[in-house]
Design a protein around this motif. Sequence first.
Motif, PDB file in Angstrom:
ATOM      1  N   MET A 155       0.765  -1.162   0.017  1.00  0.00           N
ATOM      2  CA  MET A 155       0.145  -0.008  -0.131  1.00  0.00           C
ATOM      3  C   MET A 155       0.816   1.121  -0.140  1.00  0.00           C
ATOM      4  O   MET A 155       1.820   1.377   0.699  1.00  0.00           O
ATOM      5  CB  MET A 155      -0.846  -0.040   1.192  1.00  0.00           C
ATOM      6  CG  MET A 155      -1.902   1.076   1.512  1.00  0.00           C
ATOM      7  SD  MET A 155      -2.961   1.521   0.064  1.00  0.00           S
ATOM      8  CE  MET A 155      -4.122   0.149   0.302  1.00  0.00           C
ATOM      9  N   ARG A 156       0.695   2.066  -0.806  1.00  0.00           N
ATOM     10  CA  ARG A 156       1.616   3.416  -1.119  1.00  0.00           C
ATOM     11  C   ARG A 156       0.577   4.471  -0.712  1.00  0.00           C
ATOM     12  O   ARG A 156      -0.544   4.633  -0.908  1.00  0.00           O
ATOM     13  CB  ARG A 156       1.832   3.539  -2.609  1.00  0.00           C
ATOM     14  CG  ARG A 156       2.747   2.477  -3.023  1.00  0.00           C
ATOM     15  CD  ARG A 156       3.159   2.959  -4.508  1.00  0.00           C
ATOM     16  NE  ARG A 156       4.235   2.242  -5.003  1.00  0.00           N
ATOM     17  CZ  ARG A 156       4.487   2.280  -6.234  1.00  0.00           C
ATOM     18  NH1 ARG A 156       4.051   3.178  -7.248  1.00  0.00           N
ATOM     19  NH2 ARG A 156       5.957   1.552  -6.563  1.00  0.00           N
ATOM     20  N   VAL A 157       1.478   5.209   0.331  1.00  0.00           N
ATOM     21  CA  VAL A 157       0.516   6.357   0.850  1.00  0.00           C
ATOM     22  C   VAL A 157       1.229   7.778   0.640  1.00  0.00           C
ATOM     23  O   VAL A 157       2.656   7.664   1.119  1.00  0.00           O
ATOM     24  CB  VAL A 157       0.483   6.075   2.497  1.00  0.00           C
ATOM     25  CG1 VAL A 157      -0.184   7.425   3.119  1.00  0.00           C
ATOM     26  CG2 VAL A 157      -0.415   4.881   2.672  1.00  0.00           C
ATOM     27  N   PHE A 158       0.640   8.581  -0.003  1.00  0.00           N
ATOM     28  CA  PHE A 158       1.208   9.818   0.032  1.00  0.00           C
ATOM     29  C   PHE A 158       0.960  11.117   0.953  1.00  0.00           C
ATOM     30  O   PHE A 158      -0.423  11.192   1.126  1.00  0.00           O
ATOM     31  CB  PHE A 158       0.903  10.438  -1.488  1.00  0.00           C
ATOM     32  CG  PHE A 158       1.743  11.515  -2.003  1.00  0.00           C
ATOM     33  CD1 PHE A 158       2.891  11.436  -2.793  1.00  0.00           C
ATOM     34  CD2 PHE A 158       1.512  12.857  -1.648  1.00  0.00           C
ATOM     35  CE1 PHE A 158       3.643  12.505  -3.334  1.00  0.00           C
ATOM     36  CE2 PHE A 158       1.917  13.922  -2.318  1.00  0.00           C
ATOM     37  CZ  PHE A 158       3.191  13.853  -3.073  1.00  0.00           C
ATOM     38  N   ILE A 159       1.885  11.528   1.701  1.00  0.00           N
ATOM     39  CA  ILE A 159       1.639  12.569   2.550  1.00  0.00           C
ATOM     40  C   ILE A 159       2.021  13.983   2.135  1.00  0.00           C
ATOM     41  O   ILE A 159       3.025  14.183   1.622  1.00  0.00           O
ATOM     42  CB  ILE A 159       2.184  12.366   3.925  1.00  0.00           C
ATOM     43  CG1 ILE A 159       2.128  10.720   4.546  1.00  0.00           C
ATOM     44  CG2 ILE A 159       2.199  13.517   4.954  1.00  0.00           C
ATOM     45  CD1 ILE A 159       0.860  10.725   4.969  1.00  0.00           C
ATOM     46  N   ASN A 160       0.945  14.760   2.107  1.00  0.00           N
ATOM     47  CA  ASN A 160       1.231  16.124   1.723  1.00  0.00           C
ATOM     48  C   ASN A 160       1.291  17.154   2.628  1.00  0.00           C
ATOM     49  O   ASN A 160       0.194  17.508   2.947  1.00  0.00           O
ATOM     50  CB  ASN A 160       0.196  16.667   0.252  1.00  0.00           C
ATOM     51  CG  ASN A 160       0.250  18.025   0.210  1.00  0.00           C
ATOM     52  OD1 ASN A 160      -0.845  18.371   0.117  1.00  0.00           O
ATOM     53  ND2 ASN A 160       1.486  18.738  -0.011  1.00  0.00           N
ATOM     54  N   THR A 162       3.280  14.241  -8.880  1.00  0.00           N
ATOM     55  CA  THR A 162       4.128  13.049  -8.141  1.00  0.00           C
ATOM     56  C   THR A 162       3.264  12.052  -7.500  1.00  0.00           C
ATOM     57  O   THR A 162       3.601  10.796  -7.645  1.00  0.00           O
ATOM     58  CB  THR A 162       4.887  13.895  -7.026  1.00  0.00           C
ATOM     59  OG1 THR A 162       5.592  15.021  -7.430  1.00  0.00           O
ATOM     60  CG2 THR A 162       5.891  12.694  -6.268  1.00  0.00           C
ATOM     61  N   ALA A 163       2.231  12.437  -6.934  1.00  0.00           N
ATOM     62  CA  ALA A 163       1.306  11.532  -6.285  1.00  0.00           C
ATOM     63  C   ALA A 163       0.489  10.366  -7.420  1.00  0.00           C
ATOM     64  O   ALA A 163       0.510   9.191  -7.318  1.00  0.00           O
ATOM     65  CB  ALA A 163       0.151  12.120  -5.513  1.00  0.00           C
ATOM     66  N   ASN A 164       0.281  11.261  -8.663  1.00  0.00           N
ATOM     67  CA  ASN A 164      -0.489  10.491  -9.553  1.00  0.00           C
ATOM     68  C   ASN A 164       0.450   9.591 -10.171  1.00  0.00           C
ATOM     69  O   ASN A 164       0.177   8.417 -10.602  1.00  0.00           O
ATOM     70  CB  ASN A 164      -1.083  11.435 -10.516  1.00  0.00           C
ATOM     71  CG  ASN A 164      -2.473  12.311  -9.787  1.00  0.00           C
ATOM     72  OD1 ASN A 164      -3.014  11.729  -8.913  1.00  0.00           O
ATOM     73  ND2 ASN A 164      -2.725  13.304 -10.514  1.00  0.00           N
ATOM     74  N   SER A 165       1.887  10.174 -10.388  1.00  0.00           N
ATOM     75  CA  SER A 165       2.641   9.248 -11.549  1.00  0.00           C
ATOM     76  C   SER A 165       3.352   8.057 -10.610  1.00  0.00           C
ATOM     77  O   SER A 165       3.962   7.306 -11.245  1.00  0.00           O
ATOM     78  CB  SER A 165       3.683  10.320 -12.132  1.00  0.00           C
ATOM     79  OG  SER A 165       4.323  10.870 -11.213  1.00  0.00           O
ATOM     80  N   TRP A 166       3.285   8.116  -9.214  1.00  0.00           N
ATOM     81  CA  TRP A 166       4.043   7.258  -8.508  1.00  0.00           C
ATOM     82  C   TRP A 166       3.643   6.031  -9.013  1.00  0.00           C
ATOM     83  O   TRP A 166       4.207   5.128  -9.212  1.00  0.00           O
ATOM     84  CB  TRP A 166       3.877   7.825  -6.977  1.00  0.00           C
ATOM     85  CG  TRP A 166       4.519   6.840  -6.043  1.00  0.00           C
ATOM     86  CD1 TRP A 166       5.783   5.941  -6.281  1.00  0.00           C
ATOM     87  CD2 TRP A 166       4.631   6.686  -4.799  1.00  0.00           C
ATOM     88  NE1 TRP A 166       6.383   5.423  -5.190  1.00  0.00           N
ATOM     89  CE2 TRP A 166       5.592   5.768  -4.162  1.00  0.00           C
ATOM     90  CE3 TRP A 166       3.582   7.207  -3.860  1.00  0.00           C
ATOM     91  CZ2 TRP A 166       5.540   5.313  -2.871  1.00  0.00           C
ATOM     92  CZ3 TRP A 166       3.368   7.142  -2.397  1.00  0.00           C
ATOM     93  CH2 TRP A 166       4.588   6.064  -1.826  1.00  0.00           C
ATOM     94  N   HIS A 224      -5.622  11.319  -8.451  1.00  0.00           N
ATOM     95  CA  HIS A 224      -6.489  10.346  -9.061  1.00  0.00           C
ATOM     96  C   HIS A 224      -6.687   9.219  -7.949  1.00  0.00           C
ATOM     97  O   HIS A 224      -7.078   7.913  -8.474  1.00  0.00           O
ATOM     98  CB  HIS A 224      -5.687   9.588 -10.307  1.00  0.00           C
ATOM     99  CG  HIS A 224      -5.506  10.617 -11.241  1.00  0.00           C
ATOM    100  ND1 HIS A 224      -4.432  10.720 -12.229  1.00  0.00           N
ATOM    101  CD2 HIS A 224      -6.071  11.905 -11.593  1.00  0.00           C
ATOM    102  CE1 HIS A 224      -4.605  11.533 -13.095  1.00  0.00           C
ATOM    103  NE2 HIS A 224      -5.366  12.643 -12.649  1.00  0.00           N
ATOM    104  N   MET A 225      -6.414   9.269  -6.665  1.00  0.00           N
ATOM    105  CA  MET A 225      -6.684   8.140  -5.921  1.00  0.00           C
ATOM    106  C   MET A 225      -7.456   8.754  -4.668  1.00  0.00           C
ATOM    107  O   MET A 225      -7.598   9.834  -4.645  1.00  0.00           O
ATOM    108  CB  MET A 225      -5.356   7.639  -5.228  1.00  0.00           C
ATOM    109  CG  MET A 225      -4.526   8.584  -4.572  1.00  0.00           C
ATOM    110  SD  MET A 225      -3.866  10.057  -5.477  1.00  0.00           S
ATOM    111  CE  MET A 225      -2.982   9.273  -6.647  1.00  0.00           C
ATOM    112  N   PRO A 226      -8.028   7.868  -3.834  1.00  0.00           N
ATOM    113  CA  PRO A 226      -8.705   8.459  -2.625  1.00  0.00           C
ATOM    114  C   PRO A 226      -7.975   9.519  -1.978  1.00  0.00           C
ATOM    115  O   PRO A 226      -6.974   9.290  -1.565  1.00  0.00           O
ATOM    116  CB  PRO A 226      -9.096   7.158  -1.789  1.00  0.00           C
ATOM    117  CG  PRO A 226      -9.104   6.071  -2.612  1.00  0.00           C
ATOM    118  CD  PRO A 226      -8.279   6.505  -3.839  1.00  0.00           C
TER     119      PRO A 226
END
Length: 183
Positions: free
Chosen positions: A1-6, A69-73, A139-141
Amino acid sequence: MRVFINPGHHPGLDPGAVNRDYGVTEADIVRDVGVLVAEYLTAAGCEVKAVQSNNLCGEDAAYTNVCLTANSWPSDIFVSLHCNAATPAARGTEVLVYSRWTQADTLASCILHQIVDSMGTLSRGVKARPNLVVLNSTHMPAVLVEMGFISNADDCRMLVEQQDELARAIARGITDYIQERGE
Ligand SMILES: [Zn+2]
């Protein structure tokens, strides 16, 4: 599971909301909480990327583009961290989503419940904010966590003095959502 923190805003460029009595800025608080959330999620087995940048979606090419960055990861989950500000009396935690009754809404509820239960903040609920770029260009929740009001004395003290507990609550909310989805 990949989680992006901003963590929201950008220390040195955009302080976000400021509490002059305490001498603290939103950008610094969310940066510090974001580091801790990333550590707890990594320890829980998530892949984590954290970007705090003045370039949310192409406004300032000198800095990393957050949504791109989040979308292309690509990330599976996007969590933006902010502090609210209003009159000194306004207080509490709320979580913003693009629209209700979505996976993001479930993620938002998980995070909101963990923060309110752990920190004792007032629950202001989950709210739809389709105009926010980090919610409508990912593009993700995606959720935007307004952890508390920097302009309220009690909330601000929590935001400054209880960052470890707050970060653990946010990380637990995220892992609750991941478990709920069975992944
Ligand atoms: Zn903010």
